[in-house]
Scaffold this motif. Structure first.
Motif, PDB file in Angstrom:
ATOM      1  N   ILE A   1      -8.745   4.110   1.500  1.00  0.00           N
ATOM      2  CA  ILE A   1      -8.589   4.907   2.518  1.00  0.00           C
ATOM      3  C   ILE A   1      -7.861   4.215   3.543  1.00  0.00           C
ATOM      4  CG2 ILE A   1      -9.473   6.545   4.313  1.00  0.00           C
ATOM      5  CD1 ILE A   1      -9.893   7.576   1.459  1.00  0.00           C
ATOM      6  N   TRP A   2      -6.598   4.423   3.895  1.00  0.00           N
ATOM      7  CA  TRP A   2      -5.716   3.917   4.627  1.00  0.00           C
ATOM      8  C   TRP A   2      -5.895   4.486   6.176  1.00  0.00           C
ATOM      9  CZ3 TRP A   2      -3.701  -0.893   4.797  1.00  0.00           C
ATOM     10  CH2 TRP A   2      -2.678  -1.101   5.396  1.00  0.00           C
ATOM     11  N   GLY A   3      -5.940   3.377   7.209  1.00  0.00           N
ATOM     12  CA  GLY A   3      -6.148   4.273   8.315  1.00  0.00           C
ATOM     13  C   GLY A   3      -7.458   4.973   8.482  1.00  0.00           C
TER      14      GLY A   3
ATOM     15  N   VAL B   1       0.838  -1.192   0.002  1.00  0.00           N
ATOM     16  CA  VAL B   1       0.102  -0.089   0.060  1.00  0.00           C
ATOM     17  C   VAL B   1       0.844   1.112  -0.041  1.00  0.00           C
ATOM     18  CG1 VAL B   1      -1.851   1.403   1.070  1.00  0.00           C
ATOM     19  CG2 VAL B   1      -1.830  -1.258   1.159  1.00  0.00           C
ATOM     20  N   ILE B   2       0.772   2.388  -0.884  1.00  0.00           N
ATOM     21  CA  ILE B   2       1.343   3.522  -0.927  1.00  0.00           C
ATOM     22  C   ILE B   2       0.338   4.448  -0.989  1.00  0.00           C
ATOM     23  CG2 ILE B   2       3.257   2.456  -2.265  1.00  0.00           C
ATOM     24  CD1 ILE B   2       2.115   3.739  -4.634  1.00  0.00           C
ATOM     25  N   GLU B   3       0.819   5.642  -0.289  1.00  0.00           N
ATOM     26  CA  GLU B   3       0.044   7.135  -0.202  1.00  0.00           C
ATOM     27  C   GLU B   3      -0.016   7.623  -1.632  1.00  0.00           C
ATOM     28  OE1 GLU B   3       1.841   9.933   2.116  1.00  0.00           O
ATOM     29  OE2 GLU B   3      -0.042  11.168   2.181  1.00  0.00           O
ATOM     30  N   GLU B   4      -1.220   7.850  -2.055  1.00  0.00           N
ATOM     31  CA  GLU B   4      -1.357   8.157  -3.308  1.00  0.00           C
ATOM     32  C   GLU B   4      -0.473   9.268  -3.901  1.00  0.00           C
ATOM     33  OE1 GLU B   4      -5.049   8.762  -6.666  1.00  0.00           O
ATOM     34  OE2 GLU B   4      -5.535   8.609  -4.377  1.00  0.00           O
ATOM     35  N   LYS B   5      -0.333  10.210  -2.966  1.00  0.00           N
ATOM     36  CA  LYS B   5       0.092  11.783  -3.169  1.00  0.00           C
ATOM     37  C   LYS B   5       1.769  11.783  -3.403  1.00  0.00           C
ATOM     38  CE  LYS B   5       0.006  16.598  -2.275  1.00  0.00           C
ATOM     39  NZ  LYS B   5      -0.564  17.444  -1.317  1.00  0.00           N
ATOM     40  N   SER B   6       2.246  10.798  -2.339  1.00  0.00           N
ATOM     41  CA  SER B   6       3.712  11.014  -2.137  1.00  0.00           C
ATOM     42  C   SER B   6       4.339   9.617  -2.619  1.00  0.00           C
ATOM     43  CB  SER B   6       4.107  11.121  -0.658  1.00  0.00           C
ATOM     44  OG  SER B   6       3.397  10.061   0.042  1.00  0.00           O
ATOM     45  N   HIS B   7       3.674   8.555  -2.768  1.00  0.00           N
ATOM     46  CA  HIS B   7       3.759   7.153  -3.179  1.00  0.00           C
ATOM     47  C   HIS B   7       5.003   6.694  -2.118  1.00  0.00           C
ATOM     48  CE1 HIS B   7       3.349   7.381  -7.627  1.00  0.00           C
ATOM     49  NE2 HIS B   7       2.137   7.802  -7.083  1.00  0.00           N
ATOM     50  N   ARG B   8       4.586   6.888  -0.724  1.00  0.00           N
ATOM     51  CA  ARG B   8       5.471   6.463   0.254  1.00  0.00           C
ATOM     52  C   ARG B   8       4.672   5.156   0.618  1.00  0.00           C
ATOM     53  NH1 ARG B   8       5.032   8.766   4.802  1.00  0.00           N
ATOM     54  NH2 ARG B   8       3.098  10.032   4.435  1.00  0.00           N
TER      55      ARG B   8
ATOM     56  N   THR C   1      -6.263   8.553   5.128  1.00  0.00           N
ATOM     57  CA  THR C   1      -5.281   8.855   4.326  1.00  0.00           C
ATOM     58  C   THR C   1      -5.717   8.012   2.860  1.00  0.00           C
ATOM     59  OG1 THR C   1      -3.781   8.637   6.278  1.00  0.00           O
ATOM     60  CG2 THR C   1      -2.683   8.309   3.792  1.00  0.00           C
ATOM     61  N   PRO C   2      -5.814   9.069   1.716  1.00  0.00           N
ATOM     62  CA  PRO C   2      -5.838   8.399   0.563  1.00  0.00           C
ATOM     63  C   PRO C   2      -4.725   7.575   0.016  1.00  0.00           C
ATOM     64  CG  PRO C   2      -6.525  10.791   0.492  1.00  0.00           C
ATOM     65  CD  PRO C   2      -5.767  10.448   1.699  1.00  0.00           C
ATOM     66  N   ALA C   3      -4.814   6.588  -0.416  1.00  0.00           N
ATOM     67  CA  ALA C   3      -4.001   5.578  -0.616  1.00  0.00           C
ATOM     68  C   ALA C   3      -4.381   4.619  -1.839  1.00  0.00           C
ATOM     69  CB  ALA C   3      -3.447   4.626   0.457  1.00  0.00           C
ATOM     70  N   VAL C   4      -3.214   3.775  -2.218  1.00  0.00           N
ATOM     71  CA  VAL C   4      -3.263   2.860  -3.327  1.00  0.00           C
ATOM     72  C   VAL C   4      -2.764   1.312  -3.028  1.00  0.00           C
ATOM     73  CG1 VAL C   4      -2.878   2.261  -5.905  1.00  0.00           C
ATOM     74  CG2 VAL C   4      -3.202   4.478  -5.209  1.00  0.00           C
ATOM     75  N   ALA C   5      -3.654   0.476  -3.186  1.00  0.00           N
ATOM     76  CA  ALA C   5      -3.310  -0.988  -2.863  1.00  0.00           C
ATOM     77  C   ALA C   5      -3.075  -1.664  -4.093  1.00  0.00           C
ATOM     78  CB  ALA C   5      -4.413  -1.569  -2.201  1.00  0.00           C
ATOM     79  N   VAL C   6      -1.552  -1.965  -4.282  1.00  0.00           N
ATOM     80  CA  VAL C   6      -1.245  -2.909  -5.444  1.00  0.00           C
ATOM     81  C   VAL C   6      -1.057  -4.166  -4.902  1.00  0.00           C
ATOM     82  CG1 VAL C   6       0.708  -2.839  -6.940  1.00  0.00           C
ATOM     83  CG2 VAL C   6       0.014  -0.605  -6.207  1.00  0.00           C
TER      84      VAL C   6
END
Length: 799
Positions: free
Chosen positions: A90-92, A18-25, A95-100
């Motif tokens: 939505i993580w947590g 899982v990465i934060e959509e905006k920062s890719h962290r 937090t907008p995120a992307v699951a790969v």
């Protein structure tokens, strides 16, 4: 989340992170993702730093606004083709995120069927590289057909090889090729070949196709050694080579045509195998040079050829065509070695041959093959030699022409320098004496002296100009000779009188001798012949000291000829003579001999050139003999047509010229104001009434505006604006006026050559006066006009 994370960590074929959509962290990753990151995965790191090899196929690029992204690509993490999805979550808490998610790609039922079919085709192709594939146990006389075509109908797929093979040959192989097939591929033949150690048997034969036509195929039997030496196993295959065979046949045809062409173009054609050290003579027609033989070793060929080569060229021949030299040249990439070789023939002559050795690349052998081509070039050498000789002569002529041109240029420069002096001398006298005359207008004796010297200087200047113009006209080919009746005795007498006075001034003795029996009346150009003789006599006087002796003798050779006369004119003097080196250049333009005994030598240096050219135009020759310090002799031989003496009547005899001509009216047509003034005043001195016109058009109008025969004579210039003299004369003659054809019209022009006189007569004029005009010339013209005036006085209009 711990239970879910523990569950995800158990997945052995699925990577999840899982990465934060905006920062890719990285916000999360499972164990498999950690294992594939080589220990670099850590929460908070950017995904491109952990898995940079995935950026080229990032699944986030496939996501749309509200839909997940999905791609199928090779995954370097899973080391397999993978399905990769990217889904927004939505993580947590917020937090907008992307699951790969990446997992190995699984085929559906349709995909599996396609893959299975591809595998079958691939496996099958291993057998069907050839059109047939038969496995044979020759020892047990047994076969299995792994791949057969429709021609095998009626022949079992397995069975006794010997019997079925003969049935196959009868059914499939072309009747003309069956014996060849059986000699190579029958069971007995193959057992024999393989027993002798052969590994493969190959033959090209014709085999029937499904359509019933025969194609050329390549049959091959290959022993299977992996099955041991106790039994003979082999594979029998064939492949269709019809297209290849046809191309080969076409190539063979082309080679045959090339060979035929080579035989027609070359007298010797040899095929050589340098590797095998052999040659074969394909064509020989180089007689009378010795034939090296039909075939043999290459050394024999070179030895035989070398024996006929000219000794001076044998070293070069070996350097080019020896066995070692050719191999070295071809190995270095050269394709052609050539030489022009002189061969000694049995006829004792040397015959040149152009020999080329051409390296031949062939796919059928690794041997070094070459073709030797040789053709006779005796004719080419002869033509080349003639061309070189012609080029040498042309070069020599060009060099001589250049030398002459340089000499002519130098002579012209020298001529211009001398002409500048010669022309300025009389001009200085004319201008100087004119200025003195203007200062002594009241002293009659001085005026007469000045005017006499002005006249003499003008005459001298006119002579210089006439010579330059004469040689220019002669060189341009525009001089035309007259052909008129004249008296030879009268001509030489006139010539003598023209030169006698100048010789008397130098106290020179002049004698004229005319041989007895000379035929007097001839046809030719009286004026040009007189010009030649005067030039020769003036030249003799010029180079003879005061008190010297000059002679002119005239004789007729071959008097028995009644039609043509051969006249010999000899001019001799006892002057300073000429040195031998100058005699070679005496007739060249601008040449003048100089001698320290003479203070100056007047003239242009063109007199002898004019003489030589005029004599040549009249068909004659001139020779000169001279001895330095003793004198010179010129001999002219001239052919002239003889004719009878003309009959003169009293009316044709010339009358004595009168001094004045009162009562005559003249029309003077002249565009130059100064020339017009001179002519007008001269005519008025002779008491002639004068009207003037400035161009040809004004002259035509003056004639038309007066009554017929109003003017007694017209003096017509030629070179004028508006209408020239020739055109004006034609219009006057064609005006239709009464008796206009009787009006005397005389050309008065600086165009003073014989062809100019003819032009004037053709235009309708009655005579010609050359400028500069003189009182005496006008008197002669007016005297003839006076007689015309008297005949027409009754018709002339009264004034």
């Amino acid at each position: 989340m711990s239970d879910l994370e523990n569950l995800l960590d158990t997945l052995s074929e699925t990577c999840i992170y899982v990465i934060e959509e905006k920062s890719h962290r990285l916000l999360y990753f499972n164990c498999l993702s950690s294992d594939t990151s080589y220990g670099s995965a850590a929460l908070g790191k950017i995904c491109s730093e952990v898995w940079p090899e995935l950026c080229a196929n990032c699944p986030l690029n496939a996501m749309e606004k509200d839909l997940p992204g999905h791609i199928i690509c090779y995954s370097p993490l899973l080391k397999a083709t993978a399905d990769i999805t990217a889904t927004r979550i939505i993580w947590g808490e917020n937090t907008p995120a992307v699951a790969v998610v990446a997992r190995p790609h699984q085929l559906n039922m349709s995909g599996k069927q396609v893959l299975r079919k591809v595998e079958q085709v691939y496996v099958k192709s291993l057998v069907t590289v050839f059109d047939e594939c038969i496995i044979v146990n020759l020892s047990e006389d047994y076969y299995v057909n792994c791949q057969k075509d429709p021609l095998w109908s009626g022949i079992p797929e397995q069975g006794d090889f010997g019997e079925e093979n003969r049935r196959y040959a009868k059914k499939a192989v072309h009747p003309d090729d069956r014996q060849s097939f059986l000699r190579a591929f029958s069971r007995e033949a193959m057992l024999k070949f393989f027993g002798e150690g052969k590994k493969k048997i190959t033959r090209r034969l014709r085999r029937m196709t499904e359509s019933g036509a025969y194609h050329m195929v390549e049959f091959t039997a290959t022993r299977i050694e992996q099955l041991g030496d106790e039994q003979y196993w082999c594979v029998l295959v064939y492949r269709d080579i019809q297209e290849e065979y046809q191309l080969e046949q076409q190539r063979n045809l082309e080679v045959s045509q090339l060979a035929t062409a080579a035989r027609s173009a070359y007298q010797m054609v040899i095929a050589v195998n340098l590797t095998q050290n052999t040659y074969h003579m394909l064509e020989y027609n180089r007689f009378p040079v010795k034939n090296p033989g039909v075939e043999g070793t290459f050394q024999d060929l070179i030895r035989s050829e070398l024996s006929t080569v000219h000794p001076n060229y044998r070293e070069e021949f070996l350097q080019k065509f020896s066995h070692a030299s050719l191999i070295d040249a071809f190995s270095r990439g050269n394709h052609i070695v050539s030489m022009e070789v002189p061969h000694l023939g049995d006829d004792g002559s040397c015959h040149w041959n152009f020999t080329q050795v051409v390296h031949v690349d062939t796919p059928y052998t690794d041997d070094m093959i070459e073709i030797t081509l040789s053709r006779n070039i005796d004719e080419d050498r002869r033509v080349q030699k003639e061309a070189l000789e012609k080029e040498r002569r042309s070069k020599q002529l060009l060099e001589e022409a250049l030398e002459k041109a340089e000499k002519a240029s130098s002579a012209k420069s020298d001529f211009l320098s001398k002409m500048s002096h010669d022309i300025r001398t009389p001009l200085n006298a004319i201008l100087g004496m004119t200025e003195l005359a203007q200062r002594h207008t009241g002293e009659e004796d001085k005026l007469k002296d000045y005017l006499g010297k002005i006249s003499a200087s003008g005459t001298h200047l006119l002579g210089l100009i006439n010579e330059v113009l004469d040689v220019s006209k002669i060189e341009s080919g525009s001089v035309q000779l007259a052909n008129e009746n004249f008296s030879m005795n009268h001509l030489v007498q006139e010539t003598a009188e023209l030169v006698r006075l100048s010789m008397e001034r130098k106290h020179q003795t002049f004698s004229l001798t005319t041989a007895q029996g000379l035929h007097d009346q001839v046809l030719g150009d009286n004026q040009r012949l007189k010009q030649v003789l005067v030039n020769l006599l003036d030249n003799a006087s010029k180079y003879t000291d005061d008190g010297g002796r000059i002679t002119l003798s005239v004789a007729e050779l071959e008097k028995q000829d009644q039609r043509m006369g051969s006249y010999c004119f000899v001019v001799e003097d006892n002057g300073i003579g000429m040195k031998p080196d100058y005699l070679e250049h005496i007739f060249e333009p601008f040449s003048r001999a100089y001698d320290s005994r003479l203070s100056k030598i007047p003239g242009t240096g063109l007199g002898m050139t004019i003489v030589k050219n005029l004599i040549s135009m009249m068909g004659g020759t001139i020779q000169v003999e001279s001895e330095y310090g003793k004198g010179t002799s010129f001999t002219v031989l001239l052919p002239l047509e003889k004719c009878a003496a003309p009959v003169f009547t009293d009316a044709s005899c010339p009358t004595a010229a009168e001094e004045t001509f009162p009562g005559l009216r003249a029309l003077l047509v002249e565009d130059n104001e100064l020339n017009r003034q001179i002519a007008k005043e001269m005519l008025e001195l002779l008491l002639v009434a004068v009207d003037t016109a400035e161009n040809g058009q004004e002259a035509v109008e003056a004639i038309r505006n007066h009554a017929p025969l109003y003017y007694d004579i017209v003096f017509m210039d030629v070179q004028m604006p508006v209408l020239n003299g020739y055109e004006a004369t034609r219009e006057i003659r064609n005006s239709g006026m009464d008796r206009i054809g009787e009006l005397p019209i005389l050309a008065m022009t600086a165009d003073a050559f014989a062809e100019d006189v003819k032009k004037a007569l053709v235009a309708g004029m009655n005579g010609h006066l050359a400028k500069p005009i003189s009182i005496d010339g006008l008197k002669n013209a007016l005297s003839n006009c006076q007689a015309w005036k008297q005949r027409n006085s009754e018709q002339s209009p009264a004034q």
